[in-house]
Scaffold this motif. Structure first.
Motif, short mmCIF file in Angstrom:
data_model
loop_
_atom_site.label_atom_id
_atom_site.label_comp_id
_atom_site.label_asym_id
_atom_site.label_seq_id
_atom_site.Cartn_x
_atom_site.Cartn_y
_atom_site.Cartn_z
N LEU A 132 0.81 -1.21 0.00
CA LEU A 132 0.00 0.00 0.00
C LEU A 132 0.85 1.26 0.00
O LEU A 132 0.52 2.24 -0.64
N GLU A 133 1.88 1.24 0.75
CA GLU A 133 2.67 2.44 0.94
C GLU A 133 4.15 2.09 0.88
O GLU A 133 4.54 0.95 1.10
N GLU A 134 4.97 3.07 0.59
CA GLU A 134 6.40 2.92 0.74
C GLU A 134 6.84 3.96 1.76
O GLU A 134 7.22 5.07 1.41
N PRO A 135 6.75 3.63 3.05
CA PRO A 135 7.09 4.60 4.08
C PRO A 135 8.57 4.94 4.05
O PRO A 135 9.38 4.21 3.49
N ASP A 136 8.89 6.06 4.66
CA ASP A 136 10.29 6.46 4.69
C ASP A 136 10.73 6.74 6.11
O ASP A 136 9.97 6.61 7.07
N VAL A 137 11.99 7.10 6.23
CA VAL A 137 12.60 7.25 7.55
C VAL A 137 13.80 8.18 7.41
O VAL A 137 14.41 8.27 6.33
N GLU A 138 14.15 8.88 8.49
CA GLU A 138 15.33 9.71 8.48
C GLU A 138 16.59 8.83 8.51
O GLU A 138 16.68 7.91 9.33
N GLN A 139 17.52 9.11 7.63
CA GLN A 139 18.82 8.46 7.65
C GLN A 139 19.84 9.48 8.15
O GLN A 139 20.01 10.53 7.55
N VAL A 140 20.48 9.13 9.26
CA VAL A 140 21.33 10.09 9.97
C VAL A 140 22.78 9.65 9.87
O VAL A 140 23.12 8.51 10.20
N THR A 141 23.64 10.56 9.41
CA THR A 141 25.07 10.28 9.32
C THR A 141 25.81 11.27 10.21
O THR A 141 25.62 12.49 10.11
N LEU A 142 26.65 10.73 11.08
CA LEU A 142 27.41 11.57 12.03
C LEU A 142 28.62 10.80 12.51
O LEU A 142 28.52 9.61 12.84
N GLY A 143 29.76 11.45 12.54
CA GLY A 143 30.97 10.81 13.05
C GLY A 143 31.38 9.59 12.28
O GLY A 143 31.92 8.63 12.85
N GLY A 144 31.11 9.58 10.97
CA GLY A 144 31.51 8.46 10.14
C GLY A 144 30.61 7.25 10.22
O GLY A 144 30.95 6.18 9.69
N ARG A 145 29.46 7.37 10.87
CA ARG A 145 28.55 6.23 11.01
C ARG A 145 27.15 6.66 10.57
O ARG A 145 26.75 7.81 10.80
N THR A 146 26.41 5.75 9.98
CA THR A 146 25.06 6.05 9.49
C THR A 146 24.06 5.07 10.08
O THR A 146 24.29 3.86 10.09
N VAL A 147 22.95 5.61 10.59
CA VAL A 147 21.84 4.78 11.05
C VAL A 147 20.54 5.39 10.52
O VAL A 147 20.53 6.52 10.05
N ARG A 148 19.48 4.63 10.64
CA ARG A 148 18.15 5.13 10.30
C ARG A 148 17.32 5.28 11.57
O ARG A 148 17.43 4.44 12.48
N ALA A 149 16.52 6.32 11.62
CA ALA A 149 15.77 6.62 12.84
C ALA A 149 14.43 5.87 12.84
O ALA A 149 13.37 6.46 13.08
N GLY A 150 14.50 4.57 12.61
CA GLY A 150 13.30 3.74 12.62
C GLY A 150 13.28 2.77 13.79
O GLY A 150 12.70 1.69 13.70
N HIS A 151 13.90 3.17 14.89
CA HIS A 151 14.01 2.24 16.02
C HIS A 151 12.67 1.99 16.69
O HIS A 151 12.47 0.94 17.32
#
Length: 443
Positions: A132-151
């Motif tokens: 139905l949907e293709e939801p999205d999420v913030e992808q955060v890069t800081l200090g040489g590391r990247t995570v997504r804020a979908g916790h």
């Protein structure tokens, strides 16, 4: 073959398997680092171990949890993770997800890296839900590391996978902290629909009176999506209809009201009467939703409903006019009034409105000469999608000009290579031959 050679062969096979396993595990870690969800799923299904203990004490699944990507977590969880993972490991993963969620992705990255500069934040797609949907999420890069804020979504996914029945109010609160396109919102929605018991159902419905509009919006979206993808009992559908009908008369927030009307458009026979007072609402989102309700269920439509649709077709907002074209398209074949409305919108100054009208007309299967000539006229358009709509509509009407229409569509742009409209037009002659053959056999 001697036993000694058998042992040598077994050792060689074991070494080869170990090397292959190590390579697969290494590839899995690389897929996690780069958020390659499809690749990670393929590797796990091919034998890569998501539970292998790494030198720092974590596992690939643990890294996926920390990554904040619910898509990666789904890829590594597999089926029945409760049977595979011991209770202590399940608790560790839940605590890890909860820690990241409570801390926040950027704040936790800052703590881990000690970086002080600004974070790079972009919105990216992660994992579709029920197509139905293709939801999205913030992808955060800081200090040489990247995570997504979908916790939040990760935590919700793990709880349900481990059958931790989190109270519905808590899941809705997680969704309410995010916007309606965020993975946290959609994971809560998905899990609450899957749970589906009476206690869950009543707990969700009770939130429609919540003072926070984000909670009410979640309930409205829950009922809208429920009408699209979930088969449920007649009694529950009737209860949903009663709730939506009363709610539409009471809701003051335009975004929530629009979603309530969208849910009603799929659910209740009285939706046209309920939507009529909202056809002149100051918010275009509500007017768009009202347009979709006015011509559904009640047949024939009332004079007031037809007058409202006519007014919406001349609305200042092009998205309202486009929604009106789509809604009117369902009745073109039966109502001269709506046929005229859609034909007029084919000449709209806004391309998106013209495209919506062409889409509605091509699927109306209305053999009226004004419709067939309008579809043929679309083949003079510069935009290939408008030409494709015209040719598709003619093919559905079995118009003998379809082969010429196909020629005038021209060589398809790549975006239309797997389009159902192109398939319909290009298969017209085959369908016609098949029908002729069936008729001959029946004789």
């Amino acid at each position: 073959m001697s036993r000694e050679w058998v042992r040598v062969d077994e050792q060689a096979d074991g070494a080869a398997n170990a090397r292959a396993g190590a390579a697969a595990d290494g590839a899995l870690l690389a897929a996690i680092r780069t958020f390659e969800v499809a690749g990670a799923r393929e590797l796990v299904e091919g034998g890569a171990d998501p539970d292998r203990r790494l030198p720092d004490g974590t596992t690939p699944l643990g890294l996926a949890v920390a990554s904040g990507s619910p898509g990666l977590v789904s890829a590594l969880l597999g089926k029945e993770p409760r049977l595979r993972l011991p209770a202590a490991e399940r608790d560790r993963l839940l605590a890890l997800a909860r820690h990241w969620y409570d801390a926040g992705a950027e704040a936790e990255l800052r703590r881990l890296s000690g970086a002080r500069g600004p974070a790079e934040v972009v919105r990216v797609a992660d994992e579709p839900y029920d197509g139905l949907e293709e939801p999205d999420v913030e992808q955060v890069t800081l200090g040489g590391r990247t995570v997504r804020a979908g916790h939040g979504a990760v935590l919700t996914k793990l709880e349900w996978a481990f059958r931790v029945l989190t109270p519905p109010g808590e899941l809705i609160a997680r969704a309410a902290r995010a916007d309606a396109r965020h993975v946290d919102f959609w994971e809560s929605l998905d899990v609450l629909q899957e749970r589906g018991g009476d206690r869950t159902w009543q707990a969700v419905l009770a939130r429609r009176n919540h003072p926070d509009r984000s909670h009410r919006f979640f309930v409205a979206e829950y009922l809208r999506v429920l009408g699209v993808v979930v088969a449920h009992s007649e009694a529950r559908q009737e209860e949903a209809d009663r709730v939506l009908l009363a709610w539409a008369a009471e809701e003051s927030d335009p975004g929530v009201l629009a979603t309530v009307l969208e849910a009603l458009a799929m659910a209740d026979e009285a939706s046209a009467a309920v939507a009529l007072p909202h056809a002149g609402h100051p918010d275009p989102r509500v007017r768009r939703a009202a347009a979709d309700c006015l011509l559904k269920w009640q047949w024939p439509p009332s004079t007031a409903a037809l007058a409202a649709v006519d007014a919406l077709a001349r609305d200042d907002d092009p998205e309202v006019r486009a929604a009106t074209a789509e809604a009117a398209g369902h009745t073109v074949r039966r109502l001269p009034e709506t046929r005229r409305i859609v034909l007029d919108l084919l000449d709209d100054e806004v391309h998106a409105v013209r495209l919506a009208a062409a889409h509605a007309l091509s699927r109306a299967r209305d053999p009226h000469p004004s419709v067939t000539e309008a579809l043929w006229g679309l083949l003079d358009e510069e935009d290939q999608e408008l030409r494709l709509e015209g040719a598709f509509g003619l093919s559905l009407l079995d118009d003998p000009r379809t082969p010429r229409a196909r020629e005038r569509v021209g060589r398809l742009e790549p975006r239309f290579h797997e389009d159902v409209r192109a398939d319909g037009v290009w298969a017209w002659e085959r369908r016609r031959r098949d029908r002729a053959a069936r008729t001959a056999r029946e004789r």
